[in-house]
Write a protein that holds these residues in place. Structure first.
Motif, PDB file in Angstrom:
ATOM      1  N   ASN A 455       0.825  -1.215   0.000  1.00 28.66           N
ATOM      2  CA  ASN A 455       0.000   0.000   0.000  1.00 28.66           C
ATOM      3  C   ASN A 455       0.859   1.265   0.000  1.00 28.66           C
ATOM      4  O   ASN A 455       0.605   2.208   0.750  1.00 28.66           O
ATOM      5  N   ARG A 456       1.894   1.249  -0.826  1.00 30.67           N
ATOM      6  CA  ARG A 456       2.841   2.345  -0.994  1.00 30.67           C
ATOM      7  C   ARG A 456       3.648   2.623   0.269  1.00 30.67           C
ATOM      8  O   ARG A 456       4.250   3.697   0.407  1.00 30.67           O
ATOM      9  N   GLN A 457       3.682   1.638   1.194  1.00 37.03           N
ATOM     10  CA  GLN A 457       4.516   1.747   2.381  1.00 37.03           C
ATOM     11  C   GLN A 457       5.749   0.865   2.197  1.00 37.03           C
ATOM     12  O   GLN A 457       5.649  -0.295   1.785  1.00 37.03           O
ATOM     13  N   TYR A 458       6.909   1.412   2.530  1.00 37.30           N
ATOM     14  CA  TYR A 458       8.165   0.699   2.333  1.00 37.30           C
ATOM     15  C   TYR A 458       8.191  -0.623   3.094  1.00 37.30           C
ATOM     16  O   TYR A 458       7.846  -0.689   4.270  1.00 37.30           O
ATOM     17  N   LEU A 459       8.601  -1.678   2.428  1.00 39.39           N
ATOM     18  CA  LEU A 459       8.754  -2.991   3.046  1.00 39.39           C
ATOM     19  C   LEU A 459      10.225  -3.361   3.139  1.00 39.39           C
ATOM     20  O   LEU A 459      10.777  -3.524   4.222  1.00 39.39           O
ATOM     21  N   GLN A 510      21.608  -3.195   6.043  1.00 36.39           N
ATOM     22  CA  GLN A 510      20.992  -2.778   7.294  1.00 36.39           C
ATOM     23  C   GLN A 510      19.830  -1.842   7.000  1.00 36.39           C
ATOM     24  O   GLN A 510      19.929  -0.951   6.152  1.00 36.39           O
ATOM     25  N   ASN A 511      18.705  -2.067   7.665  1.00 37.05           N
ATOM     26  CA  ASN A 511      17.482  -1.288   7.471  1.00 37.05           C
ATOM     27  C   ASN A 511      16.850  -1.498   6.097  1.00 37.05           C
ATOM     28  O   ASN A 511      15.944  -0.778   5.729  1.00 37.05           O
ATOM     29  N   SER A 512      17.342  -2.484   5.343  1.00 35.91           N
ATOM     30  CA  SER A 512      16.730  -2.791   4.063  1.00 35.91           C
ATOM     31  C   SER A 512      15.964  -4.096   4.116  1.00 35.91           C
ATOM     32  O   SER A 512      15.071  -4.324   3.327  1.00 35.91           O
ATOM     33  N   ALA A 513      16.348  -4.984   5.055  1.00 36.67           N
ATOM     34  CA  ALA A 513      15.678  -6.269   5.140  1.00 36.67           C
ATOM     35  C   ALA A 513      14.372  -6.128   5.909  1.00 36.67           C
ATOM     36  O   ALA A 513      14.154  -5.170   6.629  1.00 36.67           O
ATOM     37  N   ALA A 514      13.483  -7.127   5.759  1.00 35.05           N
ATOM     38  CA  ALA A 514      12.176  -7.063   6.421  1.00 35.05           C
ATOM     39  C   ALA A 514      11.711  -8.457   6.786  1.00 35.05           C
ATOM     40  O   ALA A 514      12.126  -9.439   6.190  1.00 35.05           O
ATOM     41  N   GLY A 519       3.630 -16.599   9.020  1.00 33.60           N
ATOM     42  CA  GLY A 519       2.827 -15.822   9.958  1.00 33.60           C
ATOM     43  C   GLY A 519       2.911 -14.332   9.781  1.00 33.60           C
ATOM     44  O   GLY A 519       2.294 -13.587  10.529  1.00 33.60           O
ATOM     45  N   ALA A 520       3.681 -13.875   8.818  1.00 28.72           N
ATOM     46  CA  ALA A 520       3.807 -12.433   8.611  1.00 28.72           C
ATOM     47  C   ALA A 520       2.509 -11.859   8.058  1.00 28.72           C
ATOM     48  O   ALA A 520       1.762 -12.536   7.359  1.00 28.72           O
ATOM     49  N   THR A 521       2.230 -10.637   8.396  1.00 33.48           N
ATOM     50  CA  THR A 521       1.070  -9.923   7.853  1.00 33.48           C
ATOM     51  C   THR A 521       1.554  -8.584   7.308  1.00 33.48           C
ATOM     52  O   THR A 521       2.722  -8.223   7.432  1.00 33.48           O
ATOM     53  N   SER A 522       0.612  -7.855   6.718  1.00 31.83           N
ATOM     54  CA  SER A 522       0.985  -6.551   6.170  1.00 31.83           C
ATOM     55  C   SER A 522       1.370  -5.579   7.270  1.00 31.83           C
ATOM     56  O   SER A 522       1.916  -4.518   7.011  1.00 31.83           O
ATOM     57  N   THR A 523       1.087  -5.935   8.524  1.00 32.03           N
ATOM     58  CA  THR A 523       1.489  -5.070   9.643  1.00 32.03           C
ATOM     59  C   THR A 523       2.853  -5.485  10.177  1.00 32.03           C
ATOM     60  O   THR A 523       3.748  -4.669  10.332  1.00 32.03           O
ATOM     61  N   THR A 524       3.028  -6.800  10.426  1.00 33.88           N
ATOM     62  CA  THR A 524       4.298  -7.261  10.989  1.00 33.88           C
ATOM     63  C   THR A 524       5.407  -7.336   9.946  1.00 33.88           C
ATOM     64  O   THR A 524       6.551  -7.576  10.292  1.00 33.88           O
ATOM     65  N   ALA A 525       5.071  -7.132   8.692  1.00 28.94           N
ATOM     66  CA  ALA A 525       6.081  -7.268   7.640  1.00 28.94           C
ATOM     67  C   ALA A 525       7.054  -6.104   7.600  1.00 28.94           C
ATOM     68  O   ALA A 525       7.957  -6.092   6.784  1.00 28.94           O
ATOM     69  N   TYR A 526       6.923  -5.114   8.476  1.00 26.97           N
ATOM     70  CA  TYR A 526       7.782  -3.939   8.381  1.00 26.97           C
ATOM     71  C   TYR A 526       8.990  -4.018   9.307  1.00 26.97           C
ATOM     72  O   TYR A 526       9.736  -3.061   9.407  1.00 26.97           O
ATOM     73  N   SER A 527       9.195  -5.118   9.980  1.00 24.55           N
ATOM     74  CA  SER A 527      10.368  -5.230  10.844  1.00 24.55           C
ATOM     75  C   SER A 527      11.630  -5.071  10.006  1.00 24.55           C
ATOM     76  O   SER A 527      11.815  -5.749   9.004  1.00 24.55           O
TER      77      SER A 527
END
Length: 828
Positions: A455-459, A510-514, A519-527
């Motif tokens: 949804n146009r949010q960085y992953l 660093q800070n590029s992986a997710a 069990g990942a969701t569109s919310t937890t996928a931003y780690s």
């Protein structure tokens, strides 16, 4: 009856006045609209002005009036007379003679009879003795004035055999098809506008990305085109052909135009030109809003503007162009045919409603020209800024329940220039023209990124790089008239390209992986700690090693010989043989990458074979052009082309992939018939075949080649048949109308020929009324209400968030439904 008799008796006087006024207006138009843009146009590129006259006018000399039309403008006129000698170089007469030679033949010329001169341009223009191939031609603003187009990219459809479609939002570059090529967004066809190349090498979305949405159709003056790799002036992205467009320098009157239509279409254009100092200043602004028929409104906002200052002198001239373009839109990309058939999605539905695009383009250029008694020089310099920010989902849910949306970005500064010099000679008793040219281009591409988004949010980051790409080319060309009905054009072009890639980030940075594991969701996928595909720690050391391996500098040079032989004309028919080499460049990242950036931790980092910076094409054709029937111009061409590397659209990455060698061949028939002063007919037909050359053999369906998976022989999305036909009527009382048919089909969607796209037949109707101070028009696009595909592909696709396997089949983007648009224009 007396009134009628009076008019009849004055008929000759009226005709004479008409001729005089026509010649006067021709002179004025030539002076106002001649192009000294530094780019090689039809009159310069196809024929240097003197040569055609030397070949075909010794038996058919024309009047002194005709000579005045072609010479008094101080440059090549846009509209030379029909069946008169093409433009002559400065200081030479209609036969290509120097003034002293002209004096010797003056007695003969005194006895010549004046002939009626009819000014023609574009496809009506007589190119016998001018063109060097049957595949070259010109379209002028006269053909554009009443042409109803639904998007600026359709301007290239005035080139016989070419198709422009769309598989995303209207702000994105079109998909182009020509001579059996799916050109994607411009891989093997180049367009130059006022001396500035439109194709973008190493583009964020696709190699050779050619976005024509910054064009204002009403301000296009001429489109010169050619097909095949036979033209020395053209370099990168030109195996299938080229077009060179020029914008108008002056307008006879100011224009205010509004067009509105179904699906919330609104467009406003204001343009005018004024005397400014010793030159002319043209200024224009355009705004367009469009929602479209899509379930998710497109909400497109387009802004466009230009300033052009032109100064013409007898021996020199200049033009300065400033242009600005901005566009933003919500995109509806192609969806699976199976999802439409099941009722999951409507024909105009979307699986990824947050797909979007924004782009900006700002340019400044200067065009210069000067000439002497037997030479001419054209040059231009340009600088532009360009950016693209594109969110797309082409495969649905193959990567996870959050979807496969990706983000492609770039910011580009482009600098370049062109110079063309021609010298008119007579050596060893033969008339010849020697041309020399040079072009230079440098692209600084920063933030060239590919990211996974939701949804146009960085992953996470797939790749991020800065690229510098420099191209330089030079050519020499000789055209010699060996005898009255035989001439040759021999040329050699040299190009060199230098690519420098600095990889900045990848999936392990660093800070590029997710986090995107089980069990990942569109919310937890931003780690930011873990990588896409599986649970895996980011590894800065490994990321640095991959960046170093994928960075580097690559250069390559290429020589491209070209040759044409022209015979005739006999019975107003000319015959051509053409042969030449051309090339397209490849994405710079592919030339240095050692590791596939789109990996997951379940895969070992597999070495990826790099690609060459330049891939050659070799082609030839035979053809004929005839004006035997008065008012009818016809061409027939048989052609062949081999490409050393094929570029094919890749759905999973949204870019072009490099494939093997391919062969193409086909025929083209074009007809343009000016039936009378107010009825014009045209019919064009093209048939082509495209095949991969080396297909790995199979035994019981299994590959026996060591070179990877087997593929079929078909080149995906190579359109086999293209036909276009139309009638245009422009009555003396101001009523005008047109009816046009566009057909394309016979298209395999994969290399095995297991999936084929349906044929497309679109009819457009246009009606209108024009008077001195205003114009009204009404257009219906897709008159028959077809619901077939504008673009179709075949690849793996998932329409279900819970299905990461998906299925193989057709994905498509439909043509827009029947829609009406009406508008008015006020001239002031």
């Amino acid at each position: 009856m007396k009134a009628i008799d009076t008019i009849y008796k004055k008929k000759r006087l009226i005709i004479s006045l008409g001729i005089i006024l026509g010649l006067s207006s021709t002179d004025l138009l030539a002076a106002a609209d001649t192009d000294q843009s530094g780019q090689v146009e039809l009159s310069k590129q196809i024929a240097q002005p003197r040569k055609a006259g030397a070949a075909r006018t010794r038996k058919a000399k024309k009047s002194a009036v005709s000579r005045q039309v072609s010479q008094d403008s101080g440059a090549e006129p846009v509209a030379p007379p029909v069946q008169t000698v093409p433009d002559q170089p400065p200081g030479k007469d209609v036969q290509g003679k120097h003034p002293e030679q002209a004096k010797k033949s003056g007695k003969t010329e005194k006895h010549e009879e004046l002939e009626e001169v009819k000014v023609t341009t574009g496809r009506e223009k007589n190119l016998l003795g001018v063109a060097s191939s049957a595949s070259q031609g010109q379209v002028s603003w006269e053909q554009l004035e009443f042409r109803n187009i639904s998007r600026p990219g359709e301007l290239v459809e005035l080139i016989p055999g070419m198709i422009a479609t769309q598989h995303s939002g209207s702000g994105k570059a079109n998909q182009y098809f020509l001579r059996g090529f799916n050109l994607d967004h411009g891989t093997d066809f180049t367009t130059v506008v006022d001396g500035i190349p439109m194709n973008m090498p190493t583009n964020a979305h696709g190699q050779g990305y050619m976005d024509l949405n910054s064009l204002i159709p009403e301000l296009v003056n001429t489109i010169d085109y050619g097909k095949g790799p036979y033209y020395a002036e053209i370099g990168d992205f030109s195996a299938a052909g080229y077009s060179r467009m020029t914008t108008r320098k002056t307008l006879p009157r100011g224009i205010f135009r509004y067009t509105g239509g179904e699906f919330d279409y609104h467009r406003v254009l204001a343009a005018n030109s004024s005397q400014f100092g010793d030159g002319n200043l043209l200024y224009a602004g355009e705004f367009q809003f469009y929602n479209g028929p899509w379930a998710v409104p497109e909400n497109s906002h387009k802004y466009n503007g230009m300033l052009r200052y032109t100064l013409d002198r007898e021996k020199w001239g200049m033009a300065v162009n400033a242009k600005g373009y901005s566009n933003t839109w919500t995109a509806t990309n192609q969806i699976a045919q199976s999802a439409i058939e099941s009722g999951q999605l409507g024909l105009y539905g979307s699986l990824s409603p947050s797909d979007q695009g924004t782009t900006n383009r700002y340019s400044l250029s200067a065009n210069l020209w000067n000439k002497g008694d037997n030479w001419k020089n054209d040059a231009n310099l340009y600088a532009l800024y360009y950016d693209l920010n594109l969110y797309s989902n082409f495969t649905g849910y193959l990567n996870g329940p959050w979807g496969d949306q990706m983000n492609q970005t770039e910011h580009r500064i482009q600098l370049g220039g062109n110079s063309d010099y021609v010298h008119y000679d007579r050596l060893f008793g033969f008339d010849m023209d020697n041309s020399f040219g040079f072009n230079f281009r440098h692209d600084q591409i920063n933030g060239l990124g590919l990211y996974n988004t939701v949804n146009r949010q960085y992953l996470d980051t797939i790749s991020l790089a800065d690229v510098q790409e420099t191209t330089a080319g030079a050519y020499i060309k000789n055209e010699t008239h060996w005898m009255e009905k035989f001439r040759t054009v021999a040329a050699l072009r040299a190009d060199i390209i230098d690519m420098n890639v600095q990889e900045l980030a990848n999936g392990y940075s660093q800070n590029s992986a997710a986090y995107a594991g089980a069990g990942a969701t569109s919310t937890t996928a931003y780690s930011p700690a873990l990588t896409v595909g599986q649970v895996s720690q980011a590894d800065p050391a490994l990321a640095a090693a991959i960046n170093a391996a994928n960075s580097g500098n690559v250069s390559k040079a290429m020589l491209s010989p070209k040759f044409s032989a022209i015979f005739g004309p006999w019975d107003k028919t000319e015959y051509y043989f053409n042969f030449g080499y051309g090339y397209h460049s490849n994405d710079a990242r592919g030339t240095t990458y050692q590791f596939d950036p789109n990996f997951s931790s379940t895969m070992q980092l597999a070495s990826q074979q790099t690609v060459t910076p330049m891939a050659w094409s070799r082609g030839s054709e035979i053809g004929a052009r005839t004006n035997f029937i008065p008012g009818l111009t016809s061409t027939l061409t048989f052609w062949y082309l081999r490409s050393s590397q094929e570029l094919v659209f890749s759905g999973d990455s949204g870019t072009t992939s490099v494939n093997g060698m391919s062969d193409r061949y086909g025929l083209e028939l074009t007809n343009f018939y000016k039936l009378n002063d107010w009825v014009t007919l045209d019919f064009d037909y093209a048939q082509s075949q495209a095949y991969f050359v080396n297909t790995p053999p199979t035994v019981d369906g299994q590959c026996v080649s060591a070179y990877g998976p087997c593929t079929g022989k078909f080149v995906p999305n190579s359109i086999g048949t293209v036909a276009a036909a139309g009638i245009q009527v422009t009555a003396p009382n101001g009523i005008f109308g047109s009816l046009r048919l566009r057909h394309f089909g016979n298209s395999p969607l994969d290399s095995n020929g297991s999936v084929w796209a349906p044929d497309v037949n679109l009819v457009t109707l246009g009606l209108g009324y024009k008077q001195k101070n205003y114009r009204l028009d009404f257009n219906i696009f897709n008159l028959l209400g077809q619901d077939t595909s504008d673009v179709a592909y075949a690849y793996q696709y998932s329409s279900n968030p819970n299905d990461q396997v998906g299925s193989y089949g057709m994905v498509r983007h439909p043509v827009q439904p029947r829609m009406a648009r009406a508008g008015f224009t006020i001239y002031f």
